[in-house]
Design an enzyme around this catalytic site. Structure first.
Site, PDB file in Angstrom:
ATOM      1  N   PRO A  52       0.887  -1.171   0.160  1.00 21.71           N
ATOM      2  CA  PRO A  52       0.156  -0.120  -0.033  1.00 21.71           C
ATOM      3  C   PRO A  52       0.976   1.274   0.055  1.00 21.71           C
ATOM      4  O   PRO A  52       1.683   1.368   0.837  1.00 21.71           O
ATOM      5  CB  PRO A  52      -0.769  -0.202   1.292  1.00 21.71           C
ATOM      6  N   MET A  53       0.610   2.277  -0.946  1.00 21.48           N
ATOM      7  CA  MET A  53       1.472   3.384  -1.315  1.00 21.48           C
ATOM      8  C   MET A  53       0.500   4.550  -1.298  1.00 21.48           C
ATOM      9  O   MET A  53      -0.185   4.784  -2.116  1.00 21.48           O
ATOM     10  CB  MET A  53       2.619   3.136  -2.397  1.00 21.48           C
ATOM     11  N   GLN A 113      -6.532  -1.611   2.572  1.00 23.06           N
ATOM     12  CA  GLN A 113      -5.917  -1.063   3.816  1.00 23.06           C
ATOM     13  C   GLN A 113      -6.502   0.089   4.377  1.00 23.06           C
ATOM     14  O   GLN A 113      -7.087   1.069   3.777  1.00 23.06           O
ATOM     15  CB  GLN A 113      -4.316  -0.594   3.672  1.00 23.06           C
ATOM     16  N   CYS A 142       2.744   3.301   8.844  1.00 21.17           N
ATOM     17  CA  CYS A 142       2.944   4.543   8.446  1.00 21.17           C
ATOM     18  C   CYS A 142       3.459   5.413   9.358  1.00 21.17           C
ATOM     19  O   CYS A 142       2.694   5.795  10.216  1.00 21.17           O
ATOM     20  CB  CYS A 142       1.716   5.044   7.516  1.00 21.17           C
ATOM     21  N   LYS A 197      -0.310  -4.954   8.859  1.00 23.25           N
ATOM     22  CA  LYS A 197       0.849  -4.560   8.390  1.00 23.25           C
ATOM     23  C   LYS A 197       1.696  -3.567   9.624  1.00 23.25           C
ATOM     24  O   LYS A 197       1.034  -2.351   9.608  1.00 23.25           O
ATOM     25  CB  LYS A 197       0.815  -3.705   7.046  1.00 23.25           C
ATOM     26  N   HIS A 220       6.920  -4.607   8.035  1.00 30.56           N
ATOM     27  CA  HIS A 220       8.174  -3.918   7.410  1.00 30.56           C
ATOM     28  C   HIS A 220       9.453  -3.828   8.372  1.00 30.56           C
ATOM     29  O   HIS A 220       9.117  -3.327   9.552  1.00 30.56           O
ATOM     30  CB  HIS A 220       7.699  -2.167   7.319  1.00 30.56           C
ATOM     31  N   GLY A 262      12.787  -2.495   1.875  1.00 32.91           N
ATOM     32  CA  GLY A 262      14.171  -2.779   1.400  1.00 32.91           C
ATOM     33  C   GLY A 262      14.294  -3.673   0.490  1.00 32.91           C
ATOM     34  O   GLY A 262      15.429  -3.920  -0.007  1.00 32.91           O
ATOM     35  N   GLY A 266       7.114  -2.492  -2.583  1.00 33.49           N
ATOM     36  CA  GLY A 266       6.433  -1.289  -2.846  1.00 33.49           C
ATOM     37  C   GLY A 266       6.932  -0.386  -3.889  1.00 33.49           C
ATOM     38  O   GLY A 266       6.689  -0.433  -5.032  1.00 33.49           O
ATOM     39  N   ARG A 267       7.957   0.579  -3.509  1.00 31.94           N
ATOM     40  CA  ARG A 267       8.418   1.442  -4.476  1.00 31.94           C
ATOM     41  C   ARG A 267       9.267   0.666  -5.678  1.00 31.94           C
ATOM     42  O   ARG A 267       9.212   1.267  -6.593  1.00 31.94           O
ATOM     43  CB  ARG A 267       9.464   2.103  -3.778  1.00 31.94           C
TER      44      ARG A 267
END
Length: 360
Positions: free
Chosen positions: A23-24, A76, A106, A145, A177, A219, A239-240
């Protein structure tokens, strides 16, 4: 696709591994998820975090509506009120989501001002109460998460305490995470690299909880790294890396074949490298996105709402610079339509064909 609340448990029992996109905020919206689904049918796709209060007070169709091609997709939620989260979860289940996930990771200023997200690492019993309330409200999986800790917490203690409480409350899975969140003294951007990741702690947590699905996030930059780090765990989440170089998703279904998805008719040509995909596979992606973009425009949206998520495709391909230019500039012009996507793909596919011909 199983939506009865058991697919995580089935994966654990079978030793299958689940791949998910993270989720971003501002990135993993419905348009990105449709695009991601063109590259992988098996990945579990997560929405960006949606605050429970917004769902209860806002336009639920706008906030929660999604295309059938996105399945399986997890919703989410952000929040810290068990009853509000339970009601938001119930509404989300009604929209057809495969899972409800609670954000306990977050570190942004937005969540700190609302005392949720990573702030909830300090209140593990409240998190457990939220999980219990959502479990009572829905039949689909309820998951968490989280981070391994925040600020001065000892992750060895904080993470285990949180997981013990939410497991007792009935959580179906935990996505971790593997970096501590610093709510004071570091910006969210700085917190992407500082402090160090601790994958070992997550693996120890899994060894102590063999029947609980535990997935790793943080990471991970490539599928090969994800495949290596998943050892001893049940899933990985990118994610990214999966957003900024979306071509990596073409390799997901080969490496992570757990059949979460139903057949959607969306073409997927799995390959370890995007460069291995034939031209007709990319043409199918192009055609699917043009059809989708046309529908978005017909409903009053703009083609740029779709194409902004596609800029990261074709990393390393000839013609990619022109591809990005078309999607970044031409798509924003008044009256732009799906033909922008066709022109952008043509820049790459023609350059690629010329490179192949020159090499023969």
């Amino acid at each position: 696709m199983t939506t009865t609340g058991t697919f995580y448990q089935q994966a654990v029992r079978a030793g299958a591994k689940i791949f998910a996109t993270a989720p971003m905020i501002d990135w993993s919206d419905r348009h990105y998820r449709v695009f991601a689904r063109q590259m992988t049918k098996n990945a579990l796709l997560f929405t960006e975090m949606i605050v429970a209060d917004a769902i209860l007070r806002g336009n639920t169709d706008r906030l929660l509506g999604f295309d059938a091609a996105e399945h399986p997709v997890a919703l989410q939620l952000g929040g810290n009120d068990p009853q509000k989260l339970a009601e938001a979860a119930r509404i989300g289940e009604g929209f057809g989501y495969a899972e409800i996930n609670l954000n306990v990771g977050c570190p942004s200023d937005r969540v700190q001002s609302g005392t949720f997200g990573a702030c909830l690492m300090r209140e593990p019993q409240l998190v457990a109460d939220c999980v219990a309330a959502m479990k009572a409200a829905v039949a689909i999986p309820v998951t968490v998460k989280c981070r391994i800790g925040v600020d001065d917490q000892d992750p060895e203690v904080a993470l285990r305490d949180l997981v013990a409480r939410i497991t007792a409350a009935g959580t179906d899975a935990v996505w971790v995470h593997a970096r501590k969140a610093w709510l004071q003294g570091l910006s969210p951007k700085e917190n992407r690299d500082i402090p160090p990741l601790d994958y070992g702690l997550v693996r120890r947590l899994k060894a102590e909880n063999p029947n609980l699905f535990i997935g790793l996030n943080g990471g991970l930059h490539t599928l090969s790294q994800a495949e290596q780090e998943i050892d001893g765990l049940d899933g990985v989440m990118l994610g990214r890396a999966a957003y900024q170089d979306s071509g990596v998703l073409t390799g997901v279904d080969d490496l992570f074949p757990h059949p979460l998805s139903q057949e959607t008719g969306v073409p997927s040509g799995a390959a370890v490298s995007p460069q291995d995909l034939p031209a007709d596979s990319w043409e199918r992606v192009r055609d699917a996105m043009m059809v989708y973009a046309a529908d978005v425009v017909a409903r009053g949206g703009r083609v740029a709402h779709v194409t902004r998520h596609m800029v990261g495709l074709f990393q390393g391909f000839p013609g990619v610079r022109r591809y990005r230019q078309i999607l970044s500039t031409d798509a924003t012009k008044p009256g732009a339509g799906p033909e922008v996507i066709e022109a952008a793909f043509a820049a790459v596919l023609s350059a690629r064909a010329q490179a192949v011909a020159a090499a023969e």
